[in-house]
Design an enzyme around this catalytic site. Structure first.
Site, mmCIF file in Angstrom:
data_model
loop_
_atom_site.group_PDB
_atom_site.id
_atom_site.type_symbol
_atom_site.label_atom_id
_atom_site.label_comp_id
_atom_site.label_asym_id
_atom_site.label_seq_id
_atom_site.Cartn_x
_atom_site.Cartn_y
_atom_site.Cartn_z
ATOM 1 N N GLY A 144 22.980 -16.944 5.877
ATOM 2 C CA GLY A 144 23.899 -17.896 6.565
ATOM 3 C C GLY A 144 24.896 -18.484 6.011
ATOM 4 N N PRO A 167 21.673 -13.434 1.606
ATOM 5 C CA PRO A 167 22.976 -13.676 1.998
ATOM 6 C C PRO A 167 23.669 -12.150 2.679
ATOM 7 C CG PRO A 167 22.800 -13.577 -0.278
ATOM 8 C CD PRO A 167 21.425 -13.623 0.265
ATOM 9 N N GLY A 168 24.434 -12.381 3.618
ATOM 10 C CA GLY A 168 25.024 -11.166 3.985
ATOM 11 C C GLY A 168 26.733 -11.522 3.971
ATOM 12 N N ARG A 169 27.188 -12.394 5.039
ATOM 13 C CA ARG A 169 28.601 -12.613 5.112
ATOM 14 C C ARG A 169 29.032 -13.368 3.682
ATOM 15 N NH1 ARG A 169 30.416 -14.074 9.900
ATOM 16 N NH2 ARG A 169 28.320 -14.554 10.657
ATOM 17 N N ARG A 180 33.987 -9.170 16.389
ATOM 18 C CA ARG A 180 33.906 -10.828 16.343
ATOM 19 C C ARG A 180 34.771 -11.511 17.069
ATOM 20 N NH1 ARG A 180 34.233 -13.399 12.084
ATOM 21 N NH2 ARG A 180 32.256 -14.632 12.608
ATOM 22 N N TYR A 218 32.358 -13.417 19.569
ATOM 23 C CA TYR A 218 32.071 -14.710 19.054
ATOM 24 C C TYR A 218 33.181 -15.545 19.285
ATOM 25 C CZ TYR A 218 28.485 -12.260 16.502
ATOM 26 O OH TYR A 218 27.556 -11.519 16.028
ATOM 27 N N CYS A 223 40.639 -0.838 26.772
ATOM 28 C CA CYS A 223 41.036 -1.262 28.151
ATOM 29 C C CYS A 223 39.974 -2.224 28.629
ATOM 30 C CB CYS A 223 40.999 0.039 29.164
ATOM 31 S SG CYS A 223 42.134 1.152 28.779
ATOM 32 N N GLU A 224 40.456 -3.518 27.843
ATOM 33 C CA GLU A 224 39.484 -4.837 28.245
ATOM 34 C C GLU A 224 40.540 -5.789 28.004
ATOM 35 O OE1 GLU A 224 36.550 -5.160 29.419
ATOM 36 O OE2 GLU A 224 35.609 -3.130 28.903
ATOM 37 N N TYR A 258 30.036 -7.801 9.023
ATOM 38 C CA TYR A 258 29.749 -7.838 10.577
ATOM 39 C C TYR A 258 31.224 -7.186 11.112
ATOM 40 C CZ TYR A 258 26.177 -10.668 9.347
ATOM 41 O OH TYR A 258 25.096 -11.063 8.719
HETATM 42 C C1 LIG Z 1 21.595 -11.751 9.499
HETATM 43 C C2 LIG Z 1 20.527 -12.290 8.578
HETATM 44 C C3 LIG Z 1 20.774 -12.648 7.389
HETATM 45 C C4 LIG Z 1 22.125 -12.631 6.928
HETATM 46 O O1 LIG Z 1 22.764 -13.656 7.598
HETATM 47 P P1 LIG Z 1 24.632 -14.016 6.937
HETATM 48 O O2 LIG Z 1 24.913 -15.290 7.748
HETATM 49 O O3 LIG Z 1 25.118 -12.873 6.840
HETATM 50 O O4 LIG Z 1 24.121 -14.370 5.356
HETATM 51 C C5 LIG Z 1 19.707 -12.954 6.607
HETATM 52 N N1 LIG Z 1 18.352 -13.041 6.966
HETATM 53 C C6 LIG Z 1 18.038 -12.456 8.242
HETATM 54 C C7 LIG Z 1 16.742 -12.560 8.714
HETATM 55 C C8 LIG Z 1 19.174 -12.162 9.101
HETATM 56 O O5 LIG Z 1 19.107 -11.613 10.360
#
Ligand SMILES: *Cc1c(COP(=O)(O)O)cnc(C)c1O
Length: 428
Positions: free
Chosen positions: A238, A276-278, A314, A318, A357-358, A385
């Protein structure tokens, strides 16, 4: 490692490590996703150097080439489907380094994950716990679990990406957590291993994490008093990134060390896990797109590019901001594009829109850019993402994906062909 940022300009041209984005667009076509190996490695090391266990959130970027780089770095993975587990294994990751999150795990997905031997199931509800116990029982196994608890804190991010509030579908309600853990302790085919919490995404302030952690640590103390062993605390993912719109998230190292010291004050032997992802991938990638047409108008000037909402969802999904920059800066091109595009005055602002087309197919509002048809633009911070949320809406083949490593370019996914899009369809 070089001190030049992995994504930078040289003589006005945007480079990913040692390769110019102009050259990439020319050779591989657009729209095109490009990721920097060095950028994602540095982002990973900012977490891993703390000694915490890092599980890359696969849904942020699930390309096999990208995942293989993390696997080589020794990363674990956070998955939300059986499909993502298959990707991790195909990329050389180990099931024993995988945590399985997600609110809707099917019995088949549980079987697959148990057979492969995942490290932990992050269980999100009491009925899921019952099902997991049954499935593991049928297989004669014991499933390692942690409960994803919902601490009911507001991460102050977009409502679609906040997950730790009472009104969200995620996790076990805080008030039910103790009872659910006690139930888990009685089950013959689950083994409690830790506790998990993930409160949302693109969080730019550390305060909500500390609030959530306070609640989680309170619960850990109660659980220990009841004889429930908690060997690890998973604080989820997150952490936000700087998208170039003024958000100023804490530096990863500072964020990680603050969290770890807070946990270790109370639980000195607990392992600390992150998902972490983002923050690993967002700023490690760009989406290159070519300007097709300029359509100046009375109210708005439209700059129509060849990437759309199907390639990068995105903004439309969002209302998210992505910085959009020319790959070759105007001064370097040796002409004032704004004066030749039919709009008076150099300071033209554009609605950057795609071909879908949106009316919701936009990538940026009100952007001051000097552009001409044929120019290549880079949509920044598109490494997380981006491709994973892409669709084939309007029968648009999804872009190719590249990883740049120094001077070397790896095609980690080929551009889709139109034929492949309807390969599984049948005439009546
Ligand atoms: C999406 C997700 C993450 C990663 O979130 P980021 O905002 O990309 O860091 C981690 N844990 C769970 C359970 C998620 O669904």
């Amino acid at each position: 490692m070089s001190s030049t940022p992995a994504i930078h300009r040289e003589n006005g041209t945007l480079y990913i490590e040692g390769v110019s984005c102009s050259a990439l667009a020319k050779q591989y076509g657009t729209p095109l996703y490009v990721y920097s190996r060095r950028a994602l490695t540095e982002a990973y090391n900012a977490y891993a150097s703390s000694g915490a266990k890092v599980h890359v959130a696969v849904k942020a970027n699930s390309n096999l080439g990208v995942l293989s780089l993390f696997a080589r770095l020794g990363a674990g993975f956070d998955i939300v489907t059986g499909g993502e587990l298959a990707r991790v294994l195909a990329a050389g990751g180990k099931a024993s380094n995988v945590v399985f999150s997600g609110v809707g795990k099917s019995a088949d997905e549980m079987r697959y994950a148990l057979r492969e031997g995942v490290k932990c199931f992050n269980v999100e509800s009491a009925p899921e716990l019952e099902r997991l116990n049954d499935v593991a029982g049928e297989m004669g196994l014991k499933a390692p679990v942690s409960l994803r608890v919902n601490p009911d804190v507001d991460p102050k991010t977009h409502p679609y990406i906040s997950t730790g509030l009472k009104g969200n579908k995620f996790g076990v309600a805080f008030s039910d957590a103790l009872g659910t853990y006690k139930r888990a302790q009685e089950m013959p085919h689950v083994q409690v291993s830790g506790i998990d919490c993930h409160i949302g995404s693109q969080i730019t302030d550390i305060a909500p994490y500390l609030d959530a952690l306070d609640r989680v640590l309170d619960l850990v103390a109660k659980l220990k008093a009841e004889g429930v062993p908690i060997a690890h605390i998973d604080v989820g993912g997150g952490l936000g990134i700087d998208y170039g719109n003024g958000d100023a998230p804490p530096k990863t190292e500072q964020f990680v060390s603050t969290i770890i010291s807070r946990i270790h004050e109370q639980e000195p032997t607990a392992e600390v896990w992150f998902e972490p992802g983002r923050s690993l991938l967002g700023n490690a990638g760009v989406l290159l797109t070519t300007v097709e047409y300029l359509k100046p108008g009375e109210e708005k000037n439209f700059c129509i590019v060849d990437a759309g909402m199907n390639d990068l969802a995105r903004p439309s999904m969002y209302d998210a901001f992505h910085d959009i920059v020319p790959v070759v800066e105007t001064a370097e091109r040796g002409e004032d594009a704004a004066s030749t595009n039919g709009v008076d005055g150099g300071a033209t602002t554009w609605e950057i829109v795609g071909p879908v087309c949106e009316s919701g197919d936009w990538l940026g509002h009100d952007r001051a850019l000097a552009v001409q048809p044929g120019d290549v633009l880079a949509i920044l911070s598109a490494g997380a993402y981006g491709f994973t949320m892409a669709s084939n809406y309007n029968t648009r083949p999804r872009p190719a994906e590249l990883v740049v490593d120094g001077e070397t370019v790896h095609v980690v996914r080929e551009r889709e062909t139109v034929q492949s899009l309807f390969a599984g369809e049948h005439l009546i």
